[in-house]
Design a protein around this motif. Structure first.
Motif, PDB file in Angstrom:
ATOM      1  N   ALA A 101       0.636  -1.344   0.059  1.00 33.44           N
ATOM      2  CA  ALA A 101      -0.063   0.029  -0.134  1.00 33.44           C
ATOM      3  C   ALA A 101       0.633   1.340   0.023  1.00 33.44           C
ATOM      4  CB  ALA A 101      -0.915   0.007   1.070  1.00 33.44           C
ATOM      5  N   PHE A 102       2.008   0.900   0.210  1.00 32.76           N
ATOM      6  CA  PHE A 102       2.952   2.338   0.666  1.00 32.76           C
ATOM      7  C   PHE A 102       2.903   3.502  -0.524  1.00 32.76           C
ATOM      8  CE2 PHE A 102       6.951   4.618   1.029  1.00 32.76           C
ATOM      9  CZ  PHE A 102       6.898   5.229   2.035  1.00 32.76           C
ATOM     10  N   ARG A 116      -8.378  -2.150  -2.823  1.00 31.74           N
ATOM     11  CA  ARG A 116      -8.620  -3.006  -4.024  1.00 31.74           C
ATOM     12  C   ARG A 116      -7.558  -3.479  -4.586  1.00 31.74           C
ATOM     13  NH1 ARG A 116      -8.624  -1.754  -8.812  1.00 31.74           N
ATOM     14  NH2 ARG A 116      -8.898   0.495  -8.448  1.00 31.74           N
ATOM     15  N   ALA A 117      -6.619  -2.413  -4.941  1.00 25.79           N
ATOM     16  CA  ALA A 117      -5.376  -2.661  -5.723  1.00 25.79           C
ATOM     17  C   ALA A 117      -4.401  -3.257  -4.998  1.00 25.79           C
ATOM     18  CB  ALA A 117      -4.599  -1.070  -5.754  1.00 25.79           C
ATOM     19  N   VAL A 118      -4.396  -3.293  -3.577  1.00 23.48           N
ATOM     20  CA  VAL A 118      -3.331  -4.213  -2.798  1.00 23.48           C
ATOM     21  C   VAL A 118      -4.002  -5.788  -2.771  1.00 23.48           C
ATOM     22  CG1 VAL A 118      -2.821  -4.843  -0.371  1.00 23.48           C
ATOM     23  CG2 VAL A 118      -2.520  -2.479  -1.263  1.00 23.48           C
ATOM     24  N   LEU A 124      -2.293 -11.680  -7.657  1.00 24.19           N
ATOM     25  CA  LEU A 124      -1.451 -11.895  -8.722  1.00 24.19           C
ATOM     26  C   LEU A 124      -0.415 -12.519  -8.492  1.00 24.19           C
ATOM     27  CD1 LEU A 124      -1.512 -11.509 -11.831  1.00 24.19           C
ATOM     28  CD2 LEU A 124      -0.328  -9.092 -11.207  1.00 24.19           C
ATOM     29  N   LEU A 125       0.385 -12.018  -7.084  1.00 20.18           N
ATOM     30  CA  LEU A 125       1.571 -12.752  -6.888  1.00 20.18           C
ATOM     31  C   LEU A 125       1.388 -13.856  -6.180  1.00 20.18           C
ATOM     32  CD1 LEU A 125       3.134  -9.205  -5.742  1.00 20.18           C
ATOM     33  CD2 LEU A 125       3.910 -10.439  -7.652  1.00 20.18           C
ATOM     34  N   GLY A 126       0.394 -14.516  -5.872  1.00 24.10           N
ATOM     35  CA  GLY A 126       0.244 -15.606  -5.075  1.00 24.10           C
ATOM     36  C   GLY A 126       0.410 -15.414  -3.587  1.00 24.10           C
ATOM     37  N   MET A 127       0.261 -14.090  -2.981  1.00 23.53           N
ATOM     38  CA  MET A 127       0.298 -13.944  -1.648  1.00 23.53           C
ATOM     39  C   MET A 127      -0.898 -13.187  -0.856  1.00 23.53           C
ATOM     40  SD  MET A 127       4.316 -12.263  -1.727  1.00 23.53           S
ATOM     41  CE  MET A 127       4.640 -12.780   0.017  1.00 23.53           C
ATOM     42  N   LEU A 152       4.310  -2.650  -9.122  1.00 22.08           N
ATOM     43  CA  LEU A 152       3.124  -3.270  -9.831  1.00 22.08           C
ATOM     44  C   LEU A 152       1.813  -2.769  -9.324  1.00 22.08           C
ATOM     45  CD1 LEU A 152       3.489  -6.984 -10.518  1.00 22.08           C
ATOM     46  CD2 LEU A 152       3.775  -5.197 -11.997  1.00 22.08           C
ATOM     47  N   VAL A 153       1.528  -2.404  -8.005  1.00 21.52           N
ATOM     48  CA  VAL A 153       0.269  -1.714  -7.562  1.00 21.52           C
ATOM     49  C   VAL A 153      -0.053  -0.331  -7.932  1.00 21.52           C
ATOM     50  CG1 VAL A 153       1.172  -0.772  -5.291  1.00 21.52           C
ATOM     51  CG2 VAL A 153      -0.895  -1.973  -5.267  1.00 21.52           C
TER      52      VAL A 153
END
Length: 210
Positions: A101-102, A116-118, A124-127, A152-153
């Motif tokens: 989020a930073f 939403r973006a996070v 997408l990253l599997g995290m 990416l975010v």
């Protein structure tokens, strides 16, 4: 014919009174959605080239164009170019969620949009199951995923990767290569990838610039 995503035109960077040419008249065209590897030995100017593209270094001469427009005199924060360094650059005192989020918080993005973006990036990253884990408890490949995700975010137009896998063990490096190819395919990002590893360049890139 479509406009290239990125053009380097006679790009040159000289340092000091001795006029050491770190980058000497580079010309390169990168199309949208393409992954280009910059392959070369240490000290040949690969990282300096990335730093000029993102705006951390000012070219001595030449031009940098994104979507046909010169960005040579535009500050780094306004170029919409993301850069992931070799040394993770993750805040270990923060959770994965806080790290992702930073960049959006710095841009004063609304909280609902950040959430939403996070969530999308973590998925997408599997995290998605690690969002509330402290970054200090992650392994090397997970830290690198967070570093890539934090860039990416922010939805960069171009993603620059400066030897991002060189600190990883062999098995983790192979897994991250596959992960990067999957991300490139899923998102359609334009990626410039710096490496001194020929195998890495061949396995990741659509084209290689030596």
């Amino acid at each position: 014919m479509s406009t290239p995503k990125l053009e380097l035109i006679n790009l040159t960077k000289c340092y000091g009174k001795a006029a050491v040419n770190a980058v000497d008249g580079v010309n390169l065209t990168v199309n949208a959605g393409e992954t280009i590897a910059l392959l070369g030995s240490s000290g040949c100017g690969k990282s300096t080239t990335l730093n000029m593209i993102v705006g951390l270094e000012q070219p001595t001469s030449g031009d940098i164009r994104i979507d046909g427009e010169s960005v040579a005199n535009i500050p780094a924060g306004k170029r919409n170019v993301g850069l992931v360094f070799q040394d993770y650059a993750v805040f270990t005192s923060m959770t994965v969620r806080e790290n992702l989020a930073f960049g959006l918080e710095v841009r004063k993005t609304p909280k609902a949009e950040i959430a939403r973006a996070v969530a999308e990036t973590a998925e997408l990253l599997g995290m998605a199951d690690k969002l509330d884990i402290s970054a200090r408890d992650l392994g090397g490949s997970e830290l690198q995923r967070v570093a890539i995700g934090r860039t990416l975010v922010t939805r960069p137009s171009i993603l620059l990767l400066d030897e991002p896998l060189s600190n990883l063990e062999t098995a983790a490096r192979l897994a991250m290569r596959q992960e990067l190819r999957r991300l490139q395919h899923d998102i359609g990002l334009t990626i410039i990838y710096v490496t001194h590893d020929q195998v890495e360049a061949i396995s990741l890139a659509d084209r290689i610039a030596v």
